[in-house]
Design an enzyme around this catalytic site. Structure first.
Site, PDB file in Angstrom:
ATOM      1  N   GLU A  52      41.988  40.848  -1.408  1.00 37.59           N
ATOM      2  CA  GLU A  52      41.769  39.594  -0.693  1.00 37.59           C
ATOM      3  C   GLU A  52      42.531  39.622   0.615  1.00 37.59           C
ATOM      4  OE1 GLU A  52      41.679  35.953  -2.567  1.00 37.59           O
ATOM      5  OE2 GLU A  52      40.970  36.732  -4.485  1.00 37.59           O
ATOM      6  N   GLY A  53      41.971  39.001   1.625  1.00 38.58           N
ATOM      7  CA  GLY A  53      42.654  38.934   2.902  1.00 38.58           C
ATOM      8  C   GLY A  53      42.223  40.032   3.858  1.00 38.58           C
ATOM      9  N   CYS A  54      41.324  40.887   3.396  1.00 38.41           N
ATOM     10  CA  CYS A  54      40.793  41.928   4.275  1.00 38.41           C
ATOM     11  C   CYS A  54      39.440  41.469   4.799  1.00 38.41           C
ATOM     12  CB  CYS A  54      40.619  43.245   3.517  1.00 38.41           C
ATOM     13  SG  CYS A  54      42.147  44.142   3.296  1.00 38.41           S
ATOM     14  N   GLN A  55      39.225  41.697   6.081  1.00 38.68           N
ATOM     15  CA  GLN A  55      37.957  41.332   6.704  1.00 38.68           C
ATOM     16  C   GLN A  55      36.844  42.229   6.151  1.00 38.68           C
ATOM     17  OE1 GLN A  55      37.945  42.047  10.901  1.00 38.68           O
ATOM     18  NE2 GLN A  55      36.408  40.481  11.303  1.00 38.68           N
ATOM     19  N   SER A  56      37.138  43.517   6.058  1.00 40.00           N
ATOM     20  CA  SER A  56      36.160  44.431   5.474  1.00 40.00           C
ATOM     21  C   SER A  56      36.451  44.544   3.976  1.00 40.00           C
ATOM     22  CB  SER A  56      36.251  45.803   6.140  1.00 40.00           C
ATOM     23  OG  SER A  56      37.566  46.106   6.478  1.00 40.00           O
TER      24      SER A  56
END
Length: 143
Positions: A52-56
């Site tokens: 979680e918290g990753c754009q990709s």
């Protein structure tokens, strides 16, 4: 089994990146590192392994055997794949305590923080956080 200490691996990475003058070359090297990452087994590409918290999308699988944690990961973005490849190189094959207490100074030393977009920087923090979370969970389970 002799294994390099986390800081020795970080120093190697800093040295490798110091060869490159400009960031286009460093990005190219990062992409190369990402491409050399072993593909993640499809069975690990599940919702619970997404960071979680990753754009990709980044899937992270952690396993602990005899007190040593190994990480495998994959991402659908080439730069991010390179970043997770570096984190795996530094943190895999270490004990939970070593991972929890590691000072990941290589990130600043190679200038990664300064050359990532804010969303990628957040993603990097999320990846490190998730790897430490796995280490804490394995530590708790084994104590």
């Amino acid at each position: 089994m002799s294994q390099l200490k986390i800081n020795d691996i970080q120093d190697e990475i800093i040295e490798e990146f110091s060869i490159f003058e400009d960031w286009m070359d460093k990005y190219a090297y990062l992409i190369e590192l990402g491409n050399s990452l072993e593909p993640l087994n499809e069975k690990y590409k599940v919702e619970s392994n997404l960071i979680e918290g990753c754009q990709s999308r980044v899937w992270l699988q952690a396993d602990c055997e005899d007190g040593i944690i190994t990480f495998k990961a994959e991402s659908d973005a080439v730069i991010v794949k390179g970043i997770i490849a570096l984190l795996i190189r530094v943190l895999t094959n270490h004990t939970p305590d070593e991972i929890i207490n590691a000072d990941l100074y290589f990130i600043n030393k190679i200038g990664l923080n300064d050359h990532l977009s804010p969303t990628r920087s957040n993603g990097l923090v999320s990846m490190v956080k998730q790897m430490r979370f796995y280490a804490m969970a394995f530590k708790a389970k084994n104590s």
